[in-house]
Motif scaffolding. Structure first.
Motif, PDB file in Angstrom:
ATOM      1  N   LYS A   1     -13.697 -15.406  -0.863  1.00 44.95           N
ATOM      2  CA  LYS A   1     -14.735 -14.368  -0.806  1.00 44.95           C
ATOM      3  C   LYS A   1     -14.127 -12.983  -0.590  1.00 44.95           C
ATOM      4  O   LYS A   1     -14.602 -11.998  -1.167  1.00 44.95           O
ATOM      5  CB  LYS A   1     -15.735 -14.687   0.307  1.00 44.95           C
TER       6      LYS A   1
ATOM      7  N   LEU B   1     -25.580 -12.335  -0.951  1.00 42.09           N
ATOM      8  CA  LEU B   1     -25.481 -13.651  -1.583  1.00 42.09           C
ATOM      9  C   LEU B   1     -24.055 -14.187  -1.519  1.00 42.09           C
ATOM     10  O   LEU B   1     -23.823 -15.351  -1.201  1.00 42.09           O
ATOM     11  CB  LEU B   1     -25.940 -13.572  -3.043  1.00 42.09           C
ATOM     12  N   LEU B   2     -23.090 -13.326  -1.844  1.00 42.03           N
ATOM     13  CA  LEU B   2     -21.689 -13.728  -1.779  1.00 42.03           C
ATOM     14  C   LEU B   2     -21.317 -14.163  -0.373  1.00 42.03           C
ATOM     15  O   LEU B   2     -20.595 -15.158  -0.180  1.00 42.03           O
ATOM     16  CB  LEU B   2     -20.795 -12.560  -2.219  1.00 42.03           C
TER      17      LEU B   2
ATOM     18  N   HIS C   1     -23.099 -15.585   1.883  1.00 39.27           N
ATOM     19  CA  HIS C   1     -23.684 -16.858   2.286  1.00 39.27           C
ATOM     20  C   HIS C   1     -23.394 -18.000   1.320  1.00 39.27           C
ATOM     21  O   HIS C   1     -23.558 -19.163   1.682  1.00 39.27           O
ATOM     22  CB  HIS C   1     -25.210 -16.716   2.436  1.00 39.27           C
ATOM     23  N   LYS C   2     -22.947 -17.680   0.118  1.00 36.66           N
ATOM     24  CA  LYS C   2     -22.797 -18.701  -0.927  1.00 36.66           C
ATOM     25  C   LYS C   2     -21.642 -19.645  -0.609  1.00 36.66           C
ATOM     26  O   LYS C   2     -20.585 -19.225  -0.143  1.00 36.66           O
ATOM     27  CB  LYS C   2     -22.570 -18.016  -2.278  1.00 36.66           C
ATOM     28  N   THR C   3     -21.853 -20.941  -0.888  1.00 40.75           N
ATOM     29  CA  THR C   3     -20.812 -21.938  -0.612  1.00 40.75           C
ATOM     30  C   THR C   3     -20.322 -22.629  -1.874  1.00 40.75           C
ATOM     31  O   THR C   3     -19.287 -23.276  -1.864  1.00 40.75           O
ATOM     32  CB  THR C   3     -21.338 -23.016   0.358  1.00 40.75           C
ATOM     33  N   THR C   4     -21.055 -22.496  -3.002  1.00 38.83           N
ATOM     34  CA  THR C   4     -20.634 -23.089  -4.267  1.00 38.83           C
ATOM     35  C   THR C   4     -20.740 -22.049  -5.379  1.00 38.83           C
ATOM     36  O   THR C   4     -21.389 -21.014  -5.212  1.00 38.83           O
ATOM     37  CB  THR C   4     -21.513 -24.301  -4.641  1.00 38.83           C
TER      38      THR C   4
ATOM     39  N   LEU D   1     -18.475 -20.089  -6.553  1.00 38.87           N
ATOM     40  CA  LEU D   1     -17.740 -18.847  -6.290  1.00 38.87           C
ATOM     41  C   LEU D   1     -16.789 -18.474  -7.418  1.00 38.87           C
ATOM     42  O   LEU D   1     -16.516 -17.295  -7.641  1.00 38.87           O
ATOM     43  CB  LEU D   1     -16.960 -18.973  -4.973  1.00 38.87           C
TER      44      LEU D   1
ATOM     45  N   PHE E   1     -18.552 -16.187  -9.764  1.00 40.14           N
ATOM     46  CA  PHE E   1     -19.434 -15.175  -9.170  1.00 40.14           C
ATOM     47  C   PHE E   1     -19.115 -13.781  -9.712  1.00 40.14           C
ATOM     48  O   PHE E   1     -20.017 -13.016 -10.077  1.00 40.14           O
ATOM     49  CB  PHE E   1     -19.290 -15.195  -7.651  1.00 40.14           C
TER      50      PHE E   1
ATOM     51  N   PHE F   1     -27.432 -16.041 -10.020  1.00 35.24           N
ATOM     52  CA  PHE F   1     -26.547 -16.418  -8.924  1.00 35.24           C
ATOM     53  C   PHE F   1     -26.899 -17.791  -8.346  1.00 35.24           C
ATOM     54  O   PHE F   1     -26.076 -18.405  -7.685  1.00 35.24           O
ATOM     55  CB  PHE F   1     -26.574 -15.355  -7.825  1.00 35.24           C
ATOM     56  N   THR F   2     -28.102 -18.263  -8.606  1.00 35.29           N
ATOM     57  CA  THR F   2     -28.481 -19.588  -8.107  1.00 35.29           C
ATOM     58  C   THR F   2     -28.157 -20.697  -9.103  1.00 35.29           C
ATOM     59  O   THR F   2     -28.050 -21.859  -8.719  1.00 35.29           O
ATOM     60  CB  THR F   2     -29.983 -19.646  -7.764  1.00 35.29           C
TER      61      THR F   2
ATOM     62  N   ASP G   1     -23.560 -22.266 -10.741  1.00 35.05           N
ATOM     63  CA  ASP G   1     -22.779 -23.493 -10.515  1.00 35.05           C
ATOM     64  C   ASP G   1     -22.697 -24.357 -11.767  1.00 35.05           C
ATOM     65  O   ASP G   1     -21.753 -25.134 -11.934  1.00 35.05           O
ATOM     66  CB  ASP G   1     -23.402 -24.327  -9.395  1.00 35.05           C
TER      67      ASP G   1
END
Length: 238
Positions: free
Chosen positions: A90, A124-125, A127-130, A132, A135, A193-194, A197
């Protein structure tokens, strides 16, 4: 006059033994430079650590319409980033996005839609976990919507970077995307962004597309120049 505004830190530069000048993209005034006296002192009210790249802030500022350097009355980090400063991937993404934003955003006037997009993307970046790995690609594509050169047209074999449009014939210029890159690029264009993945790219394809996107930016933003931090990011992403 004192004004309240949210801001996104872009760059902090030493000004004197104890002070700094910080460039902040503000919701109310666009990109502004602020002098922060005593920021490097141990017990500073506004410390340099609060002014790291892409940190999100709430501010109360003095603003003069024709002033080159403004002043800050109050500043606090809101929200406090929990992931970006401590996660290697990140942090590298943020470093890259910060370099792009610093070269792409020049206006010293309010652009609330652009501000909201960047502010929300950083949250968003954080908190995002997948998802990346892609992104930064999606961010650059979506940012063009606010900068005035968002790609358009229906899916086609080629993407003409000069005109920013998908076409079924090979463009006359050297600046274009061809299969299979066009399909991957269009897939990113349709993503959010959702849903990012679901976009599966190899490391080589990701490198190719980021280089082409940076070429695209350089073609449409005067004085954009070269971006270097993506090389570090590519190493971290594999």
């Amino acid at each position: 006059m004192l004004y309240k505004t949210r801001g996104i830190v872009f760059k902090t530069t030493d000004y004197s033994e104890s002070s700094v000048v910080v460039q902040i993209f503000t919701e109310k005034f666009g990109l502004q430079s602020y002098i922060v006296n005593g920021a490097k002192k141990p017990k500073a009210k506004i410390s340099r650590n609060m002014l790291q790249p892409l940190h999100l802030v709430d501010m109360v500022v003095y603003h003069k319409a024709n002033g080159n350097v403004q002043r800050i009355s109050e500043l606090k980090n809101v929200p406090v980033l929990q992931g970006v400063p401590y996660d290697v991937i990140k942090s590298c993404i943020a470093m890259f996005l910060n370099e792009v934003l610093y070269k792409a955003i020049k206006q010293q006037s309010a652009d609330e839609n652009l501000f909201d997009f960047v502010f929300n993307a950083i949250e968003l970046l954080d908190h995002k976990t997948t998802g990346l790995a892609n992104f930064h690609l999606l961010f650059l594509i979506q940012l063009t919507r606010y900068l005035g050169f968002y790609p358009h047209g229906k899916p086609a074999d080629f993407f003409d970077m000069k005109d920013g449009v998908f076409v079924n014939y090979k463009p006359d210029t050297l600046n274009y995307l061809s299969p299979p890159h066009t399909k991957n690029f269009y897939h990113l264009l349709q993503s959010t962004f959702t849903t990012i993945d679901s976009v599966k790219l190899s490391n080589d394809e990701r490198r190719y597309l980021i280089n082409k996107l940076l070429e695209y930016y350089a073609m449409h933003i005067e004085g954009f120049g070269n971006i270097r931090s993506h090389e570090v990011l590519e190493e971290v992403l594999g």
